[in-house]
Design an enzyme around this catalytic site. Sequence first.
Site, PDB file in Angstrom:
ATOM      1  N   GLN A  60      -3.796  -3.413  -0.374  1.00 29.20           N
ATOM      2  CA  GLN A  60      -3.165  -2.673  -1.471  1.00 29.20           C
ATOM      3  C   GLN A  60      -2.387  -3.679  -2.323  1.00 29.20           C
ATOM      4  OE1 GLN A  60       0.269  -0.207  -0.450  1.00 29.20           O
ATOM      5  NE2 GLN A  60      -0.431   1.381  -1.870  1.00 29.20           N
ATOM      6  N   GLU A 134       4.863   1.117   6.897  1.00 32.18           N
ATOM      7  CA  GLU A 134       4.463   2.403   6.318  1.00 32.18           C
ATOM      8  C   GLU A 134       3.588   3.143   7.324  1.00 32.18           C
ATOM      9  OE1 GLU A 134       2.456   1.769   2.587  1.00 32.18           O
ATOM     10  OE2 GLU A 134       1.713   3.825   2.452  1.00 32.18           O
TER      11      GLU A 134
HETATM   12  N1  CMX Z   1      10.118  -6.387   3.881  1.00 32.11           N
HETATM   13  C1  CMX Z   1      11.076  -6.884   4.712  1.00 32.11           C
HETATM   14  N2  CMX Z   1      12.406  -6.790   4.463  1.00 32.11           N
HETATM   15  C2  CMX Z   1      12.755  -6.168   3.329  1.00 32.11           C
HETATM   16  C3  CMX Z   1      11.819  -5.602   2.437  1.00 32.11           C
HETATM   17  C4  CMX Z   1      10.452  -5.749   2.748  1.00 32.11           C
HETATM   18  N3  CMX Z   1       9.504  -5.273   1.942  1.00 32.11           N
HETATM   19  N4  CMX Z   1      12.473  -5.029   1.404  1.00 32.11           N
HETATM   20  C5  CMX Z   1      13.783  -5.224   1.637  1.00 32.11           C
HETATM   21  N5  CMX Z   1      13.938  -5.893   2.793  1.00 32.11           N
HETATM   22  C6  CMX Z   1      15.223  -6.325   3.376  1.00 32.11           C
HETATM   23  C7  CMX Z   1      15.963  -7.210   2.376  1.00 32.11           C
HETATM   24  O1  CMX Z   1      15.586  -8.566   2.491  1.00 32.11           O
HETATM   25  C8  CMX Z   1      17.404  -6.990   2.748  1.00 32.11           C
HETATM   26  O2  CMX Z   1      17.753  -7.792   3.830  1.00 32.11           O
HETATM   27  P1  CMX Z   1      19.120  -8.657   3.810  1.00 32.11           P
HETATM   28  O3  CMX Z   1      20.222  -7.622   3.755  1.00 32.11           O
HETATM   29  O4  CMX Z   1      19.082  -9.415   5.097  1.00 32.11           O
HETATM   30  O5  CMX Z   1      19.060  -9.498   2.584  1.00 32.11           O
HETATM   31  C9  CMX Z   1      17.420  -5.529   3.218  1.00 32.11           C
HETATM   32  O6  CMX Z   1      16.061  -5.211   3.580  1.00 32.11           O
HETATM   33  C10 CMX Z   1      17.861  -4.579   2.103  1.00 32.11           C
HETATM   34  O7  CMX Z   1      17.057  -4.876   0.992  1.00 32.11           O
HETATM   35  P2  CMX Z   1      17.422  -4.626  -0.526  1.00 32.11           P
HETATM   36  O8  CMX Z   1      16.789  -5.699  -1.333  1.00 32.11           O
HETATM   37  O9  CMX Z   1      18.901  -4.366  -0.698  1.00 32.11           O
HETATM   38  O10 CMX Z   1      16.584  -3.327  -0.834  1.00 32.11           O
HETATM   39  P3  CMX Z   1      16.946  -1.807  -0.610  1.00 32.11           P
HETATM   40  O11 CMX Z   1      17.804  -1.590   0.602  1.00 32.11           O
HETATM   41  O12 CMX Z   1      17.383  -1.243  -1.914  1.00 32.11           O
HETATM   42  O13 CMX Z   1      15.459  -1.273  -0.313  1.00 32.11           O
HETATM   43  C11 CMX Z   1      13.904  -0.427   1.226  1.00 32.11           C
HETATM   44  C12 CMX Z   1      14.777  -1.631   0.852  1.00 32.11           C
HETATM   45  C13 CMX Z   1      13.049  -0.834   2.407  1.00 32.11           C
HETATM   46  C14 CMX Z   1      14.815   0.747   1.575  1.00 32.11           C
HETATM   47  C15 CMX Z   1      13.018  -0.100  -0.011  1.00 32.11           C
HETATM   48  O14 CMX Z   1      12.231  -1.217  -0.333  1.00 32.11           O
HETATM   49  C16 CMX Z   1      12.139   1.113   0.195  1.00 32.11           C
HETATM   50  O15 CMX Z   1      12.563   2.244   0.072  1.00 32.11           O
HETATM   51  N6  CMX Z   1      10.816   0.890   0.481  1.00 32.11           N
HETATM   52  C17 CMX Z   1       9.868   1.968   0.674  1.00 32.11           C
HETATM   53  C18 CMX Z   1       9.115   2.307  -0.596  1.00 32.11           C
HETATM   54  C19 CMX Z   1       8.254   1.170  -1.080  1.00 32.11           C
HETATM   55  O16 CMX Z   1       8.347   0.036  -0.633  1.00 32.11           O
HETATM   56  N7  CMX Z   1       7.372   1.511  -2.071  1.00 32.11           N
HETATM   57  C20 CMX Z   1       6.417   0.582  -2.653  1.00 32.11           C
HETATM   58  C21 CMX Z   1       5.075   0.629  -1.952  1.00 32.11           C
HETATM   59  C22 CMX Z   1       4.346   1.937  -2.191  1.00 32.11           C
HETATM   60  C23 CMX Z   1       3.094   2.117  -1.349  1.00 32.11           C
HETATM   61  O17 CMX Z   1       2.884   1.408  -0.392  1.00 32.11           O
HETATM   62  O18 CMX Z   1       2.306   3.036  -1.698  1.00 32.11           O
HETATM   63 CO    CO Z   2       1.396   0.896   1.051  1.00 31.33          CO
END
Ligand code: CMX
Ligand code: CO
Length: 150
Positions: A60, A134
């Site tokens: 993806q 996911e």
């Molecule tokens: N992989 C690993 N770690 C991650 C990450 C990822 N993709 N995204 C964020 N993090 C980590 C960051 O590095 C950070 O760590 P540190 O505190 O040690 O620096 C921590 O998580 C918090 O990150 P942030 O940058 O402050 O980001 P948020 O908390 O605002 O958001 C998350 C993180 C996971 C809640 C958000 O990315 C989310 O809701 N993801 C789910 C939805 C998504 O990703 N949608 C796109 C894809 C759609 C699809 O697949 O269809």
């Molecule tokens: Co996905």
Amino acid sequence: MLTRIDHIGIACFDLDATVEFYRATYGFEVFHTEVNEEQGVREAMLRINGTDDGGASWIQLLEPTREDSTVAKWLAKNGEGVHHIAFGTDDVDGAAETIGGRGVRVLYDEPRRGSMGSRITFLHPKDCHGVLTELVTSATSAPEGESGGH
Ligand code: CMX
Ligand code: CO
């Protein structure tokens, strides 16, 4: 409960250029593209193996559609690369409940709409040893009457 790798999500700055890289380098063709405004992404799904029975595995490719999206934020911090992995299940609701009960934060109260009519939820990367994870029930692998439209 989780039966396969559904896809690997890769964040990129330029979807068309990245699609062309995957085509020219590996011979992978785009099976499907869509914009998911809720997730803030434009995406291309490249089928790596499998057929139309819901058991396929995909790459993806994700390009952000807005600056405040999770993928835009991630790209600004990390640059391009692997953003998440997705495990396939025929029961995303049950899998989320079970895994949540094991102390992992599930990000959505109810699964949301993912690619191609699938239903998806996410597990917090900080509870999964650094991997944004996911869970997916594809439209074609859900029990009859429960796929898509969510
Ligand atoms: N992989 C690993 N770690 C991650 C990450 C990822 N993709 N995204 C964020 N993090 C980590 C960051 O590095 C950070 O760590 P540190 O505190 O040690 O620096 C921590 O998580 C918090 O990150 P942030 O940058 O402050 O980001 P948020 O908390 O605002 O958001 C998350 C993180 C996971 C809640 C958000 O990315 C989310 O809701 N993801 C789910 C939805 C998504 O990703 N949608 C796109 C894809 C759609 C699809 O697949 O269809
Ligand atoms: Co996905």
